[in-house]
Design an enzyme around this catalytic site. Structure first.
Site, PDB file in Angstrom:
ATOM      1  N   LYS A   1      -2.770  -2.623   7.744  1.00  0.00           N
ATOM      2  CA  LYS A   1      -3.984  -2.199   8.424  1.00  0.00           C
ATOM      3  C   LYS A   1      -4.183  -2.987   9.706  1.00  0.00           C
ATOM      4  CE  LYS A   1      -6.626  -0.578   4.409  1.00  0.00           C
ATOM      5  NZ  LYS A   1      -7.859  -0.771   3.614  1.00  0.00           N
TER       6      LYS A   1
ATOM      7  N   ARG B   1      -0.780  -2.237  -6.742  1.00  0.00           N
ATOM      8  CA  ARG B   1      -1.082  -3.307  -5.781  1.00  0.00           C
ATOM      9  C   ARG B   1      -2.074  -4.298  -6.393  1.00  0.00           C
ATOM     10  NH1 ARG B   1      -1.385  -4.687  -0.207  1.00  0.00           N
ATOM     11  NH2 ARG B   1      -3.493  -5.122   0.570  1.00  0.00           N
TER      12      ARG B   1
ATOM     13  N   HIS C   1      -4.271  -9.237   3.746  1.00  0.00           N
ATOM     14  CA  HIS C   1      -5.715  -9.199   3.936  1.00  0.00           C
ATOM     15  C   HIS C   1      -6.106 -10.045   5.138  1.00  0.00           C
ATOM     16  CE1 HIS C   1      -6.676  -8.134  -0.536  1.00  0.00           C
ATOM     17  NE2 HIS C   1      -6.413  -7.071   0.193  1.00  0.00           N
TER      18      HIS C   1
ATOM     19  N   HIS D   1      -2.392   2.234  -5.771  1.00  0.00           N
ATOM     20  CA  HIS D   1      -3.217   1.055  -5.505  1.00  0.00           C
ATOM     21  C   HIS D   1      -3.438   0.241  -6.777  1.00  0.00           C
ATOM     22  CE1 HIS D   1      -4.739  -0.335  -1.725  1.00  0.00           C
ATOM     23  NE2 HIS D   1      -5.850  -0.788  -2.283  1.00  0.00           N
TER      24      HIS D   1
ATOM     25  N   TYR E   1      -9.824 -10.712  -6.776  1.00  0.00           N
ATOM     26  CA  TYR E   1      -8.826 -10.874  -7.827  1.00  0.00           C
ATOM     27  C   TYR E   1      -9.077 -12.117  -8.663  1.00  0.00           C
ATOM     28  CZ  TYR E   1      -6.605  -7.100  -5.357  1.00  0.00           C
ATOM     29  OH  TYR E   1      -6.374  -5.888  -4.767  1.00  0.00           O
TER      30      TYR E   1
ATOM     31  N   ARG F   1       0.861  -1.181   0.000  1.00  0.00           N
ATOM     32  CA  ARG F   1       0.000   0.000   0.000  1.00  0.00           C
ATOM     33  C   ARG F   1       0.894   1.226   0.000  1.00  0.00           C
ATOM     34  NH1 ARG F   1      -2.239  -3.502   4.006  1.00  0.00           N
ATOM     35  NH2 ARG F   1      -4.361  -4.231   3.492  1.00  0.00           N
TER      36      ARG F   1
END
Length: 329
Positions: free
Chosen positions: A194, A269, A292, A266, A301, A159
């Site tokens: 995150k 990414r 994730h 992004h 994806y 990110r």
């Protein structure tokens, strides 16, 4: 062909619609364009009600759900149906205030949720074009830095916030302050994602080479001090690059590389995840590399991968075309 039978008339409903449109035009002073949109949606409401054999003032929530489903079956998308329901809801709310109905049948009606848009990703050739592009500006320092940033964004799926927060090496301050760092010896980059979740991502050969070129020039930073001295990617003034600055540099590089779509971090990414999934098919590994928390976030994806396969099929397979010449017997 026989003429279609006329729809049942609802003169009371038509009169109420006319009064409501006059109300929103005169008393609420809505723009003419908005009034016209309301008129179109209420005309459609009258048509649907007439086909069902229901007067507007007798409609129930079940009728409204049925009519919304008919709009969807006719090809209207979620946002368009939501607009229709909004116009209907306002009309029935007004009927309630006028004492013509006991409850609003549209109150709890919801349009079908619009499909989540797929993330935009570069094709493999476009990603290579961006990574291999050498900017024409006469500044080897900037070129080496920007090339290394592209390799980390595309080669590691970072990110932009993770990239901006990288330090040149591990330190107590980096760990204490929630920053990531580079480990060239182990060929890894350690990032804080995150939710404060740390992960390690391997560095490929191209990323390693780009980082070594950059680090050879990196010490030449005028006025670097404090956190800027530890940052892997400082600006020319010596302070750590912000995510906004990285966005600007990447967009400029994409334009210089001749890419049609504006490039943002992004997008790289997404490209990393999509291309890796195309090559490996290992959804769990891609989830781990992206950081994730849920596999559901990574599954998008697989849709990108299917799109890629579908385009390849349409372009190459003889049975993909709707019409093709048959061989002569």
């Amino acid at each position: 062909m026989a003429d279609r039978a006329p729809l049942p008339a609802d003169p009371e409903g038509a009169a109420l619609v006319a009064r409501y449109l006059e109300h929103v035009r005169v008393e609420r002073r809505l723009a003419a364009r908005t009034v016209n949109l309301y008129a179109q949606e209420l005309e459609k409401l009258q048509e649907l009600a007439a086909r069902t054999g229901v007067a507007l003032t007798s409609a129930r929530s079940g009728h409204v759900r049925q009519w919304a489903a008919q709009l969807h079956a006719a090809g209207r998308q979620g946002r368009s149906i939501a607009l229709a329901l909004s116009a209907w809801r306002g009309f029935y709310a007004w009927l309630g205030r006028e004492g013509r109905i006991g409850g609003n049948p549209v109150q709890d009606a919801r349009a079908p949720r619009a499909p989540r848009p797929l993330p935009k990703a570069l094709g493999v050739d476009e990603a290579m074009q961006l990574a291999d592009h050498a900017q024409s500006e006469d500044n080897p320092w900037l070129e080496a830095r920007d090339a290394a940033m592209v390799e980390l964004l595309y080669g590691c799926g970072l990110r932009v916030s993770e990239l901006a927060g990288l330090d040149r090496s591990a330190s107590a301050a980096a760990q204490r302050e929630g920053r990531g760092w580079l480990d060239l010896q182990a060929a890894e980059v350690h990032v804080l994602g995150k939710g404060g979740k740390r992960r390690s991502v391997p560095l490929g050969a191209q990323a390693l080479a780009a980082l070594e070129r950059w680090l050879a020039l990196r010490p030449v930073v005028p006025g670097a001090g404090g956190e800027g001295a530890a940052a892997l990617f400082p600006g020319q003034r010596g302070t750590r690059l912000t995510p906004q600055a990285i966005w600007q540099r990447l967009r400029r590089r994409g334009q210089g590389a001749g890419l049609a779509a504006p490039v943002h971090p992004h997008m790289l990414r997404h490209s990393f995840a999509s291309h890796l999934l195309q090559s490996s098919g290992d959804l769990r590994a891609v989830q781990e590399l992206l950081g994730h928390a849920s596999i559901a976030s990574t599954q998008v994806y697989t849709r990108l991968d299917f799109q890629h396969l579908a385009r390849a099929y349409d372009a190459a397979h003889p049975r993909a075309h709707k019409t093709h010449k048959k061989k002569a017997g």
